[in-house]
Design a protein around this motif. Structure first.
Motif, short mmCIF file in Angstrom:
data_model
loop_
_atom_site.label_atom_id
_atom_site.label_comp_id
_atom_site.label_asym_id
_atom_site.label_seq_id
_atom_site.Cartn_x
_atom_site.Cartn_y
_atom_site.Cartn_z
N GLU A 12 32.66 56.85 23.82
CA GLU A 12 32.86 55.49 24.33
C GLU A 12 33.47 55.54 25.73
O GLU A 12 33.08 54.78 26.61
CB GLU A 12 33.75 54.69 23.39
N GLN A 13 34.43 56.43 25.92
CA GLN A 13 35.06 56.56 27.23
C GLN A 13 34.05 57.08 28.25
O GLN A 13 34.01 56.60 29.39
CB GLN A 13 36.26 57.50 27.16
N ALA A 14 33.21 58.01 27.85
CA ALA A 14 32.20 58.54 28.77
C ALA A 14 31.22 57.43 29.16
O ALA A 14 30.79 57.35 30.32
CB ALA A 14 31.46 59.70 28.12
N THR A 15 30.88 56.58 28.22
CA THR A 15 29.98 55.46 28.52
C THR A 15 30.62 54.51 29.51
O THR A 15 29.97 54.04 30.45
CB THR A 15 29.61 54.72 27.22
N ARG A 16 31.90 54.22 29.32
CA ARG A 16 32.60 53.32 30.25
C ARG A 16 32.65 53.93 31.65
O ARG A 16 32.45 53.22 32.65
CB ARG A 16 34.02 53.06 29.75
N VAL A 17 32.91 55.23 31.72
CA VAL A 17 32.99 55.89 33.03
C VAL A 17 31.62 55.85 33.71
O VAL A 17 31.54 55.61 34.92
CB VAL A 17 33.49 57.34 32.87
N ARG A 18 30.54 56.06 32.94
CA ARG A 18 29.21 55.98 33.52
C ARG A 18 28.92 54.60 34.07
O ARG A 18 28.36 54.46 35.16
CB ARG A 18 28.15 56.35 32.47
N TRP A 19 29.29 53.55 33.33
CA TRP A 19 29.05 52.18 33.80
C TRP A 19 29.88 51.88 35.04
O TRP A 19 29.41 51.22 35.96
CB TRP A 19 29.33 51.16 32.69
N LEU A 20 31.13 52.35 35.06
CA LEU A 20 31.95 52.14 36.26
C LEU A 20 31.34 52.85 37.46
O LEU A 20 31.35 52.32 38.58
CB LEU A 20 33.37 52.63 36.01
N GLY A 21 30.81 54.03 37.24
CA GLY A 21 30.14 54.76 38.32
C GLY A 21 28.92 54.01 38.83
O GLY A 21 28.70 53.92 40.04
N ARG A 22 28.14 53.48 37.90
CA ARG A 22 26.95 52.72 38.30
C ARG A 22 27.34 51.48 39.08
O ARG A 22 26.70 51.14 40.09
CB ARG A 22 26.15 52.31 37.06
N LEU A 23 28.37 50.79 38.62
CA LEU A 23 28.83 49.58 39.34
C LEU A 23 29.32 49.93 40.74
O LEU A 23 29.08 49.18 41.69
CB LEU A 23 29.92 48.87 38.54
N ALA A 24 30.00 51.05 40.87
CA ALA A 24 30.48 51.47 42.19
C ALA A 24 29.31 51.76 43.12
O ALA A 24 29.32 51.36 44.29
CB ALA A 24 31.37 52.71 42.06
#
Length: 50
Positions: A12-24
């Motif tokens: 779940e944390q890895a998924t959140r980090v991926r989404w934050l990276g995409r948003l950035a």
């Protein structure tokens, strides 16, 4: 996945980090696009006809 088919907290944390990276990446891309458009439009002399 956890033992009962639930996602583990690490995934779940890895998924959140991926989404934050995409948003950035999207935010940076939009900044470059708008900055380029502002540069193109700043030289245009637009005035309404009277």
């Amino acid at each position: 996945m956890g033992t009962q088919g639930e996602p583990s907290p690490q995934s779940e944390q890895a998924t959140r980090v991926r989404w934050l990276g995409r948003l950035a990446v999207v935010a940076i891309a939009l900044w470059f696009i708008f900055d380029g458009l502002r540069g193109v439009w700043s030289g245009a002399a637009w005035s309404p006809r009277s």
